[in-house]
Design a protein around this motif. Structure first.
Motif, PDB file in Angstrom:
ATOM      1  N   ASN A  61       0.825  -1.204   0.000  1.00 56.46           N
ATOM      2  CA  ASN A  61       0.000   0.000   0.000  1.00 56.46           C
ATOM      3  C   ASN A  61       0.860   1.254   0.000  1.00 56.46           C
ATOM      4  O   ASN A  61       1.512   1.560   0.990  1.00 56.46           O
ATOM      5  N   SER A  62       0.867   1.977  -1.112  1.00 57.18           N
ATOM      6  CA  SER A  62       1.591   3.242  -1.179  1.00 57.18           C
ATOM      7  C   SER A  62       0.630   4.428  -1.228  1.00 57.18           C
ATOM      8  O   SER A  62       1.042   5.549  -1.461  1.00 57.18           O
ATOM      9  N   ALA A  63      -0.662   4.181  -0.973  1.00 57.41           N
ATOM     10  CA  ALA A  63      -1.647   5.252  -0.946  1.00 57.41           C
ATOM     11  C   ALA A  63      -1.789   5.834   0.460  1.00 57.41           C
ATOM     12  O   ALA A  63      -2.751   6.516   0.745  1.00 57.41           O
ATOM     13  N   VAL A  64      -0.838   5.548   1.325  1.00 51.61           N
ATOM     14  CA  VAL A  64      -0.841   6.051   2.695  1.00 51.61           C
ATOM     15  C   VAL A  64      -0.327   7.496   2.684  1.00 51.61           C
ATOM     16  O   VAL A  64       0.640   7.795   1.981  1.00 51.61           O
ATOM     17  N   PRO A  65      -0.945   8.417   3.431  1.00 50.88           N
ATOM     18  CA  PRO A  65      -0.426   9.785   3.479  1.00 50.88           C
ATOM     19  C   PRO A  65       1.053   9.805   3.867  1.00 50.88           C
ATOM     20  O   PRO A  65       1.472   9.102   4.793  1.00 50.88           O
ATOM     21  N   GLN A  66       1.834  10.587   3.131  1.00 56.89           N
ATOM     22  CA  GLN A  66       3.279  10.608   3.295  1.00 56.89           C
ATOM     23  C   GLN A  66       3.845  11.899   2.727  1.00 56.89           C
ATOM     24  O   GLN A  66       3.170  12.592   1.982  1.00 56.89           O
ATOM     25  N   ASN A  67       5.087  12.176   3.087  1.00 54.16           N
ATOM     26  CA  ASN A  67       5.784  13.332   2.527  1.00 54.16           C
ATOM     27  C   ASN A  67       7.267  13.006   2.480  1.00 54.16           C
ATOM     28  O   ASN A  67       7.853  12.617   3.489  1.00 54.16           O
ATOM     29  N   VAL A  68       7.870  13.120   1.303  1.00 54.68           N
ATOM     30  CA  VAL A  68       9.303  12.913   1.101  1.00 54.68           C
ATOM     31  C   VAL A  68       9.871  14.241   0.614  1.00 54.68           C
ATOM     32  O   VAL A  68       9.438  14.752  -0.418  1.00 54.68           O
ATOM     33  N   VAL A  69      10.832  14.796   1.357  1.00 52.64           N
ATOM     34  CA  VAL A  69      11.362  16.126   1.074  1.00 52.64           C
ATOM     35  C   VAL A  69      12.874  16.044   0.909  1.00 52.64           C
ATOM     36  O   VAL A  69      13.571  15.513   1.782  1.00 52.64           O
ATOM     37  N   ALA A  70      13.391  16.568  -0.204  1.00 47.64           N
ATOM     38  CA  ALA A  70      14.843  16.606  -0.420  1.00 47.64           C
ATOM     39  C   ALA A  70      15.473  17.500   0.641  1.00 47.64           C
ATOM     40  O   ALA A  70      14.980  18.589   0.928  1.00 47.64           O
ATOM     41  N   SER A  71      16.580  17.019   1.247  1.00 45.85           N
ATOM     42  CA  SER A  71      17.258  17.817   2.269  1.00 45.85           C
ATOM     43  C   SER A  71      18.703  18.135   1.891  1.00 45.85           C
ATOM     44  O   SER A  71      19.290  19.049   2.452  1.00 45.85           O
ATOM     45  N   ALA A  72      19.267  17.382   0.953  1.00 44.58           N
ATOM     46  CA  ALA A  72      20.630  17.585   0.455  1.00 44.58           C
ATOM     47  C   ALA A  72      20.765  16.678  -0.767  1.00 44.58           C
ATOM     48  O   ALA A  72      19.887  15.849  -1.019  1.00 44.58           O
ATOM     49  N   PRO A  73      21.855  16.798  -1.537  1.00 47.54           N
ATOM     50  CA  PRO A  73      22.028  15.865  -2.661  1.00 47.54           C
ATOM     51  C   PRO A  73      22.003  14.416  -2.163  1.00 47.54           C
ATOM     52  O   PRO A  73      22.658  14.075  -1.170  1.00 47.54           O
ATOM     53  N   ASN A  74      21.207  13.593  -2.797  1.00 44.66           N
ATOM     54  CA  ASN A  74      21.057  12.178  -2.450  1.00 44.66           C
ATOM     55  C   ASN A  74      20.625  11.950  -1.011  1.00 44.66           C
ATOM     56  O   ASN A  74      20.968  10.944  -0.395  1.00 44.66           O
ATOM     57  N   SER A  75      19.834  12.872  -0.466  1.00 42.88           N
ATOM     58  CA  SER A  75      19.340  12.740   0.902  1.00 42.88           C
ATOM     59  C   SER A  75      17.957  13.381   1.008  1.00 42.88           C
ATOM     60  O   SER A  75      17.744  14.490   0.531  1.00 42.88           O
ATOM     61  N   TRP A  76      17.030  12.667   1.630  1.00 41.30           N
ATOM     62  CA  TRP A  76      15.658  13.124   1.789  1.00 41.30           C
ATOM     63  C   TRP A  76      15.204  12.829   3.215  1.00 41.30           C
ATOM     64  O   TRP A  76      15.686  11.888   3.845  1.00 41.30           O
ATOM     65  N   GLN A  77      14.265  13.599   3.707  1.00 42.01           N
ATOM     66  CA  GLN A  77      13.578  13.301   4.956  1.00 42.01           C
ATOM     67  C   GLN A  77      12.172  12.857   4.587  1.00 42.01           C
ATOM     68  O   GLN A  77      11.613  13.321   3.588  1.00 42.01           O
ATOM     69  N   PHE A  78      11.603  11.960   5.404  1.00 42.65           N
ATOM     70  CA  PHE A  78      10.243  11.529   5.110  1.00 42.65           C
ATOM     71  C   PHE A  78       9.415  11.413   6.380  1.00 42.65           C
ATOM     72  O   PHE A  78       9.926  11.247   7.476  1.00 42.65           O
ATOM     73  N   GLY A  79       8.115  11.510   6.167  1.00 45.48           N
ATOM     74  CA  GLY A  79       7.111  11.228   7.185  1.00 45.48           C
ATOM     75  C   GLY A  79       6.071  10.322   6.568  1.00 45.48           C
ATOM     76  O   GLY A  79       5.781  10.420   5.374  1.00 45.48           O
TER      77      GLY A  79
END
Length: 181
Positions: A61-79
């Motif tokens: 299931n990828s329809a779950v609420p989420q947020n992926v945010v770029a934080s640096a080159p080749n690095s992301w933060q997610f919730g």
């Protein structure tokens, strides 16, 4: 007028349920961490809850609420929002995986670049001892988890640590669920 009131309440509840989910910062979700590694040019990173209920109800299931945010080159933060534990009437073993949604269908498909970790999310409707679990074929099939005692709700099992003495441990929010390739 009284017969119209229940209908209006149902309609308003339906409209609230259908409204777009608000996008929150990654640290406002119950599960969070970082994504790192080489994902190619302009990846479309998404998260999916994958795993199995006991006995055997597969989830992807990828329809779950989420947020992926770029934080640096080749690095992301997610919730990521985990489903409320009350939605499960059987125990289950899951992971949140990150994938490059190459075909942009907002669903993890076998063959898309994916990363996971060694942390397992175990959900149970009650305090219980759950039996050993074998992974579904689309996640490798052979890796089994041992029988373990869990608390009601979500539990974290860290496969890199010995079972027992706080492993698995119950949680309501979890940060540091890091994923990399």
């Amino acid at each position: 007028m009284r017969s119209v009131l229940p209908a209006l309440l149902l309609l308003s509840a339906a409209l609230v349920a259908c409204r777009p989910q608000e996008v929150r910062p990654p640290d406002a979700y119950p599960l969070g961490g970082t994504v790192s590694g080489t994902w190619g040019d302009s990846p479309r990173l998404r998260l999916a809850l994958v795993g199995t209920g006991i006995p055997g109800a597969l989830t992807n299931n990828s329809a779950v609420p989420q947020n992926v945010v770029a934080s640096a080159p080749n690095s992301w933060q997610f919730g990521f929002d985990l489903p409320a534990p009350g939605l499960f009437n059987v125990a289950g073993v899951y992971q949140v995986v990150v994938f490059n949604d190459a075909n942009n269908d907002a669903r993890y498909n076998v063959g898309e670049t994916v990363a996971r970790n060694r942390l397992w999310l175990v959900v149970s409707p009650a305090d219980a001892t759950i039996p050993a679990v074998t992974l579904p074929d689309f996640l490798g099939g052979a890796e089994a988890l041992p029988a373990m005692t869990v608390r009601r709700g979500w539990n974290l099992y860290d496969q890199s640590r010995p079972l027992g003495s706080g492993n698995p441990s119950a949680f309501t929010t979890l940060s540091g669920y890091d994923l990399s390739r």
